[in-house]
Design an enzyme around this catalytic site. Structure first.
Site, PDB file in Angstrom:
ATOM      1  N   ASP A   1       0.906  -1.076   0.101  1.00 12.37           N
ATOM      2  CA  ASP A   1      -0.030   0.185  -0.097  1.00 12.37           C
ATOM      3  C   ASP A   1       0.826   1.270  -0.135  1.00 12.37           C
ATOM      4  O   ASP A   1       1.997   1.347   0.361  1.00 12.37           O
ATOM      5  CB  ASP A   1      -1.049  -0.140   1.210  1.00 12.37           C
ATOM      6  CG  ASP A   1      -0.353  -0.103   2.502  1.00 12.37           C
ATOM      7  OD1 ASP A   1       0.827  -0.513   2.515  1.00 12.37           O
ATOM      8  OD2 ASP A   1      -0.865   0.835   3.428  1.00 12.37           O
TER       9      ASP A   1
ATOM     10  N   GLU B   1       0.082  -0.639   5.972  1.00  8.69           N
ATOM     11  CA  GLU B   1       1.112  -0.051   6.606  1.00  8.69           C
ATOM     12  C   GLU B   1       1.006   1.145   6.908  1.00  8.69           C
ATOM     13  O   GLU B   1       1.127   1.908   8.062  1.00  8.69           O
ATOM     14  CB  GLU B   1       2.521  -0.630   5.948  1.00  8.69           C
ATOM     15  CG  GLU B   1       3.606  -0.358   6.717  1.00  8.69           C
ATOM     16  CD  GLU B   1       4.262   1.202   6.909  1.00  8.69           C
ATOM     17  OE1 GLU B   1       5.198   1.700   7.867  1.00  8.69           O
ATOM     18  OE2 GLU B   1       3.851   1.757   5.983  1.00  8.69           O
TER      19      GLU B   1
END
Length: 459
Positions: A87, A152
């Site tokens: 991500d 994250e």
């Protein structure tokens, strides 16, 4: 291992093409509009591992998927677990990008795109290195597991429970993470300490609607004025955070660390030039590196209130809000900070204002030992990949999940950074040096060899 080195050399263009494919996927985890794109990034990684013959699975979570993959076990050799994230941060402000954030563009030896260095490019070096071993040698010299998440950038909310529930699956001898930076161009580094984080949003509510600042000013409490006072109360003019108890558990710097940092090739003037400022501030009594790496800090990340359009509009705003974060050092407790912070702010709320404090996420800082055989193996591998030995540094950034790995799996963590401090992480024009991308792949390939020589119970 000449066949391995030949493969790495002959497949440089393919490795870059694969990186471009992944960077084109706008996997912004914090924005629900990109949810399908986040899943596409997970699926792309799944295909990469599947094509290498890894046992591969996508685990669903209440948020974004977790990609897991493992190569066959190698008896007598240690097991390495690679962690990374697919991500990325939001690309805004879009107008400051020289090329579109999800159209990878190569300029001056760098590849520009959101996620180039954080963390798609760095993470992919390990995927490409295992590909090189399998396609040239036929197998890896040890078992390598991959755990790649999609949250994250929003605090890894579902990863810690996943680790707790799948500790048998994730059993390993060492965790490898590349989501940090080199010390400088051409000077690789192993990061042995990271700061923790505590991130908040403070919302203040005043009158039911924006008011005329002339008619009502001086009689009605202004949320924006109040917000400014409350935020300024959190830090003094010498850079010391003013939340009660904030420094109670902060360890003082040792003379050895101060000498080590002082010996590094670092210049305040060069640092200022690299970020475009003419002066530096921070906590009194500490050098720039000490402030960045080893001292806790407070920073406002965004402020919103009142009229923001073109020209003037004289309003007394109905509400005001700010997002801010503390970077923490080892032994500081984010939960304890939240309690102290709330008490401190509530005491400052004046009549006519209602306060709401949102605690987004927190994680403690950590420091890892420098004397393990895994650290020695990593240093040797990096020297093979980059042509010079690494220095050992600490960093001001946070990787919240590292603490979970240490606590849940009971293993050492290797933080091997291939990026650079000027890679514009989280900013417009994020980049990754392609030479470092390839050096990272080479170092990663060497790492599997050096780690395989360690007897697991040796550590």
């Amino acid at each position: 291992m000449s066949e391995l080195q030949t493969f790495l050399t002959e497949n440089r263009s393919k490795f870059e093409a694969d990186l471009c494919e992944l960077l084109k996927i706008p996997s912004v985890s914090t924005d629900s509009r990109y949810k399908a794109d986040v899943r596409d990034a997970a699926a792309w990684l799944h295909r990469q591992f599947d094509q290498l013959g890894f046992e591969t699975k996508i685990f669903e979570t209440p948020g974004h998927p977790i990609v897991y993959a493992e190569s066959p076990a190698v008896p007598g050799a240690p097991v390495a677990l690679v962690y990374g994230h697919y991500d990325v941060q939001p690309p805004e402000p879009l107008e400051e990008w020289k090329s579109p954030p999800f159209e990878p563009t190569i300029r001056d030896g760098n590849i520009y795109a959101r996620g180039a260095t954080d963390d798609k490019g760095q993470m992919l070096t390990h995927v490409k290195s295992v590909e090189a071993w399998i396609k040239s040698v036929g197998k890896l010299p040890l078992q390598v597991k991959f755990l790649i998440e999609g949250e994250e950038e929003i605090g890894s909310e579902h990863l810690t429970p996943f680790i707790q529930e799948h500790d048998d699956l994730l059993e390993c001898d060492v965790v490898v993470i590349s989501d940090t930076s080199q010390f400088g161009p051409g000077q690789p580094a192993i990061t042995y300490g990271l700061k923790g984080i505590a991130y908040y949003e403070l919302k203040l509510f005043g009158p039911k609607q924006d008011l005329h600042s002339g008619t009502f000013g001086g009689a009605v409490t202004n949320p924006a004025n109040t917000l400014s006072k409350m935020l300024s109360s959190l830090i003094d003019e010498k850079g010391k955070v003013q939340v009660p108890g904030f420094y109670d558990d902060v360890d003082p710097l040792t003379d050895e660390e101060r000498n080590q940092f002082g010996s590094l090739d670092f210049s305040d003037a060069d640092f200022m030039r690299s970020i475009g400022v003419e002066g530096l501030t921070g906590e009194s009594g500490y050098s720039t590196l000490e402030r960045r790496w080893t001292r806790p800090t407070f920073d406002i990340n965004g402020i919103t209130s009142g009229y923001q359009g073109e020209g003037a509009k004289t309003v007394l705003p109905a509400k005001a809000s700010a997002k801010f974060s503390f970077r923490l050092v080892p032994h500081q407790d984010p939960a304890q900070l939240s309690e102290s912070l709330k008490t401190h702010l509530e005491a400052l709320v004046p009549p006519g204002i209602r306060m709401e404090l949102i605690d987004f996420h927190g994680a403690p800082g950590f420091v890892v030992p420098l004397d393990s055989p895994y650290m020695t193996a990593a240093a040797a591998a990096i020297e093979k990949g980059f042509g010079r030995p690494p220095v050992f540094i600490r960093e001001g950034g946070s990787i919240p999940i590292v603490t979970s790995f240490v606590e849940q799996l009971g293993v050492d963590v290797l933080l091997l950074g291939w990026g650079l401090n000027d890679d514009n992480t989280h900013s417009p024009n994020e980049k990754f040096c392609l030479a470092d991308y390839h050096r990272g792949i080479k170092a990663s390939a060497a790492l599997w060899h050096t780690l395989s020589k360690i007897t697991p119970n040796q550590a």
